[in-house]
Design an enzyme around this catalytic site. Structure first.
Site: not given
Ligand code: MN
Ligand code: FE
Length: 337
Positions: A107, A113, A183, A220
């Site tokens: 990530h 990028y 998250e 996650h």
């Molecule tokens: Mn994560």
């Molecule tokens: Fe992540």
């Protein structure tokens, strides 16, 4: 045998598995493997350079989201490697944490990028977590509520019995701050914004990368909730009414930060979509997260973006863990208390 603490499993002996779900998460992560270079940025670059494709509002939204995620991915990686990994010694959980850490590196790479492809000024993008208050407040909030597990004197392994419950509570609270709020909530207004843009045919390369990231993050988050729920089962005294109330309060404060961010990143709305809807989406998401860790819904807000779940569905069968949320709803199904 508890999942954390002095009598937890041998960190070097992964077989036979104590927690087969942790290994399932690992395999799910491996099955989702991707790298940002698989996605072409050609069209995005053309649209970014064209004077008349993107409105000022859309450019602001893109920059704010790149600004938040570019540093947030490093923050989450640091949390996994420096804090969660140290305390969660179970080998199959650690195998998953290593996988998660790798995904956070992917990530981080994605935002390098994107910045490189669009020719963005890194000194602008990578300082937005200092210079943009709505981003700074989210990051500061997470850093504050996960501070205790970074404390070198914090000892989860062999505390005196009197301190054990308190330490497990601190750890649970920090895990919730990290997995559920960071998250599980702080990423989701951004996901919705970038995917709303993609639905309108704008910045589709970045949008596709956000889809891949969202798929990873849903795993996650699911792993984090499973870990949290296992600790709750192992240490029922730690999951006290006081801690539950504190967690609900933290989640509600997190929702406010995310809503403020949504209004800041998208003040004038996109075609047919505005910050009020993003704010409602954050409430909808927060309720799902609360349910997942056995806490009552706070908002009862309908999902303003049903297409967000379809986006997950379209990613093959990869949202398996995200759709299992209903299994956590009946309070009696798991004897947590
Ligand atoms: Mn994560
Ligand atoms: Fe992540």
């Amino acid at each position: 045998m508890p999942i954390i603490g002095a009598s937890a499993t041998d960190p070097n002996k992964i077989l036979p598995l104590t927690y087969p779900w942790a290994r399932e998460f690992y395999k799910n992560g491996v099955a989702n493997n991707w790298v940002p270079e698989e996605v072409s940025m050609q069209k995005d670059v053309e649209q970014w350079k064209a004077p008349d494709v993107l409105s000022d509002t859309e450019r602001r939204l893109i920059l704010w989201n790149l600004g938040f995620f570019s540093t947030a991915e490093s923050l989450t990686a640091n949390n996994i490697v420096l804090a969660v990994y140290r305390h969660v010694t179970n080998p199959e959980c650690r195998q998953y944490l290593l996988r998660q850490a790798f995904e956070e590196a992917i990530h981080t790479d994605t935002f390098i990028y994107c910045s490189d492809s669009l020719g963005l000024d890194p000194d602008r993008i990578y300082t937005m977590y200092h210079t943009i208050p709505s981003i700074r407040e989210k990051d500061q909030f997470v850093i504050e509520i996960t501070r205790s597990i970074f404390d070198p004197s914090f000892d989860l392994v062999a505390p005196a019995a009197a301190d054990r419950t308190t330490n497990v509570q601190r750890f649970l609270r920090d895990l919730i701050g990290y997995y559920v709020i960071m998250e599980g909530i702080f990423f989701y207004a951004g996901f919705a914004m970038m995917l709303a843009l993609k639905r309108q045919g704008k910045m589709i390369g970045i949008g596709e990368q956000f889809e891949f990231i969202m798929r990873d993050e849903s795993v996650h988050l699911a792993f984090g909730c499973e870990l949290i729920n296992t600790i709750k089962q192992d240490y029922p005294a730690a999951w006290s009414a006081e801690l539950q109330a504190e967690v609900v309060d933290l989640v509600r404060r997190g929702v406010q930060f995310e809503q403020a961010y949504a209004h800041d990143a998208c003040p004038d709305g996109l075609l047919g979509i505005n910050a009020v809807q993003f704010a409602r989406y954050v409430e909808y998401v927060a309720d799902r997260r609360l349910e997942r860790i056995g806490l009552p819904r706070q908002y009862e807000t309908d999902n303003p973006f049903p297409w967000m779940s379809h986006t997950m569905d379209l990613n093959k069968e990869k949202n398996f863990f995200e759709t299992r949320v209903t299994e956590y709803q009946p309070a009696g199904a798991l004897d947590w208390d």
